[in-house]
Design an enzyme around this catalytic site. Structure first.
Site, PDB file in Angstrom:
ATOM      1  N   MET A  11      16.418  58.794  79.732  1.00 53.75           N
ATOM      2  CA  MET A  11      17.568  59.616  80.068  1.00 53.75           C
ATOM      3  C   MET A  11      18.424  59.924  78.847  1.00 53.75           C
ATOM      4  SD  MET A  11      18.994  61.088  82.785  1.00 53.75           S
ATOM      5  CE  MET A  11      18.612  60.172  84.277  1.00 53.75           C
ATOM      6  N   ASP A  30      19.113  54.216  67.829  1.00 57.06           N
ATOM      7  CA  ASP A  30      18.284  53.513  68.799  1.00 57.06           C
ATOM      8  C   ASP A  30      17.427  52.521  68.027  1.00 57.06           C
ATOM      9  OD1 ASP A  30      17.322  54.006  71.904  1.00 57.06           O
ATOM     10  OD2 ASP A  30      15.703  53.209  70.663  1.00 57.06           O
ATOM     11  N   LEU A  64      22.248  52.614  78.010  1.00 55.68           N
ATOM     12  CA  LEU A  64      21.424  51.441  77.751  1.00 55.68           C
ATOM     13  C   LEU A  64      20.859  50.877  79.053  1.00 55.68           C
ATOM     14  CD1 LEU A  64      23.870  49.956  75.107  1.00 55.68           C
ATOM     15  CD2 LEU A  64      21.620  50.965  74.635  1.00 55.68           C
ATOM     16  N   THR A  95      24.125  52.055  83.794  1.00 55.98           N
ATOM     17  CA  THR A  95      24.415  51.510  85.118  1.00 55.98           C
ATOM     18  C   THR A  95      24.566  50.002  84.971  1.00 55.98           C
ATOM     19  OG1 THR A  95      23.148  53.270  86.193  1.00 55.98           O
ATOM     20  CG2 THR A  95      23.614  51.301  87.494  1.00 55.98           C
ATOM     21  N   LYS A 170      28.578  54.835  91.166  1.00 55.94           N
ATOM     22  CA  LYS A 170      27.148  54.877  90.862  1.00 55.94           C
ATOM     23  C   LYS A 170      26.382  53.772  91.604  1.00 55.94           C
ATOM     24  CE  LYS A 170      23.314  56.047  88.800  1.00 55.94           C
ATOM     25  NZ  LYS A 170      23.065  56.045  87.359  1.00 55.94           N
ATOM     26  N   ASN A 173      25.858  55.107  95.018  1.00 50.80           N
ATOM     27  CA  ASN A 173      24.906  56.214  94.968  1.00 50.80           C
ATOM     28  C   ASN A 173      23.477  55.700  94.815  1.00 50.80           C
ATOM     29  OD1 ASN A 173      24.444  59.309  94.344  1.00 50.80           O
ATOM     30  ND2 ASN A 173      23.352  58.200  92.759  1.00 50.80           N
ATOM     31  N   ASN A 174      23.269  54.786  93.873  1.00 55.26           N
ATOM     32  CA  ASN A 174      21.910  54.291  93.628  1.00 55.26           C
ATOM     33  C   ASN A 174      21.408  53.400  94.757  1.00 55.26           C
ATOM     34  OD1 ASN A 174      21.867  55.694  91.268  1.00 55.26           O
ATOM     35  ND2 ASN A 174      21.119  54.011  90.036  1.00 55.26           N
ATOM     36  N   MET A 176      21.865  54.015  97.883  1.00 56.13           N
ATOM     37  CA  MET A 176      21.298  54.962  98.845  1.00 56.13           C
ATOM     38  C   MET A 176      20.000  55.564  98.332  1.00 56.13           C
ATOM     39  SD  MET A 176      24.638  56.918 100.413  1.00 56.13           S
ATOM     40  CE  MET A 176      23.626  57.730 101.653  1.00 56.13           C
ATOM     41  N   LYS A 239      16.771  46.552  89.122  1.00 52.51           N
ATOM     42  CA  LYS A 239      18.022  46.121  88.498  1.00 52.51           C
ATOM     43  C   LYS A 239      19.211  46.789  89.181  1.00 52.51           C
ATOM     44  CE  LYS A 239      19.776  48.304  85.255  1.00 52.51           C
ATOM     45  NZ  LYS A 239      20.846  49.325  85.054  1.00 52.51           N
TER      46      LYS A 239
END
Length: 297
Positions: A11, A30, A64, A95, A170, A173-174, A176, A239
């Site tokens: 992402m 990175d 991350l 997240t 979030k 949301n995640n 669901m 996770k």
């Protein structure tokens, strides 16, 4: 603004690439130098480390894998807190859990650095096209500085409230989204076992109130055509649903469907599905029920 971006995974790479493509001054870092070099070839500046990136940035974003990595990069030795100047802005897009985002807010506020969280909604495929959605938590005084940068990476920004409220949104949301993964899998495996034409069934399911974004947009492009490459790795899904389950436990809110789905994700990981897309849960459900794997013709 000079923008720093840390974390160029599935992402993060797409989000940073959108900024570079819009002509922004972007410094990237990175641990995987090869992916950073790819963005450097497209016009980004490659930083030697986090400290180097912070010295060149007015606003820093992190994307991350989870709480541990965020705390190491943000609060650890040589990290963002030590090196970002007071008055700058730090936005975490990862997240994470509620305790982590609240700790970040407290630490950065104490140093005079503006902190906000902006977890990402929609799929990685949307990020590829610059169509992400952001759940932004930040003091409203800083919206005029932060929102224009987010709109360089996406099409929708919801201001969810103060810092930390983006993460809280979030998690819900995640929860669901990931429960839909199991619902979709059960439905499709049952349709297959009943001998239904899967194409017809899919058309019905996506044309009624049974439809959901995962089934309609993701499933036909991933597991139902046999592509299990991770747009959203099942391990990361586990996770995220664990974070929601833990938030329920700490708030004393019962989440029986969430908790059951979490256990099924754990079973899928034990069966070797790590590294596959969350939609691979459908294949896992077919396997344990000794049914053919659903595919669209």
């Amino acid at each position: 603004m000079r923008i720093g971006f840390i974390g160029l995974g599935r992402m993060g790479l797409s989000l940073a690439r959108s900024l570079v493509g819009k002509g922004e001054q972007v410094w990237v870092f990175d641990l995987n130098e090869e992916v950073a070099k790819r963005l450097q070839a497209e016009g980004a500046h490659m930083s030697a480390d986090v400290a180097d990136l912070c010295r060149n940035a007015d606003i820093v974003f992190t994307m991350l894998p989870g709480p541990r990595q965020v705390k190491e990069v943000a609060l650890g030795s040589g990290g963002i807190l030590e090196n970002l100047a007071p008055g700058a802005i730090y936005i975490d897009m990862s997240t994470v859990d509620v305790d982590t985002v609240d700790a970040l807010f407290q630490a950065f506020t104490a140093k005079g650095i503006v902190f906000g969280d902006a977890p990402v909604g929609r799929l990685a495929a949307h990020a590829d096209k610059g169509e992400s959605l952001f759940m932004l938590g930040i003091d409203a005084r800083y919206l005029e500085k932060v929102e224009p940068v987010l709109y360089k990476m996406g099409t929708t920004v919801y201001h969810c409230g103060a810092a930390g409220h983006g993460t809280r949104t979030k998690l819900i949301n995640n929860m669901m989204v990931l429960c839909y993964c199991q619902i979709n899998s059960e439905a499709l495996v049952l349709a297959q076992s009943l001998g239904l034409d899967l194409n017809n069934t899919f058309n019905v399911l996506t044309s009624t109130t049974a439809s959901n974004g995962q089934l309609k947009e993701k499933w036909p492009n991933k597991v139902l055509k046999g592509d299990l490459s991770p747009g959203f790795d099942l391990a990361l899904g586990y996770k995220d649903i664990s974070l929601a389950s833990n938030a329920g436990a700490s708030s004393r809110v019962a989440l029986p469907v969430c908790d059951t789905t979490r256990n099924i994700f754990r079973m899928a990981l034990a069966a070797g599905k790590a590294g596959q897309d969350t939609s691979s849960l459908t294949d896992f459900w077919a396997e344990i029920n000794d049914c053919p794997k659903p595919r669209l013709g």
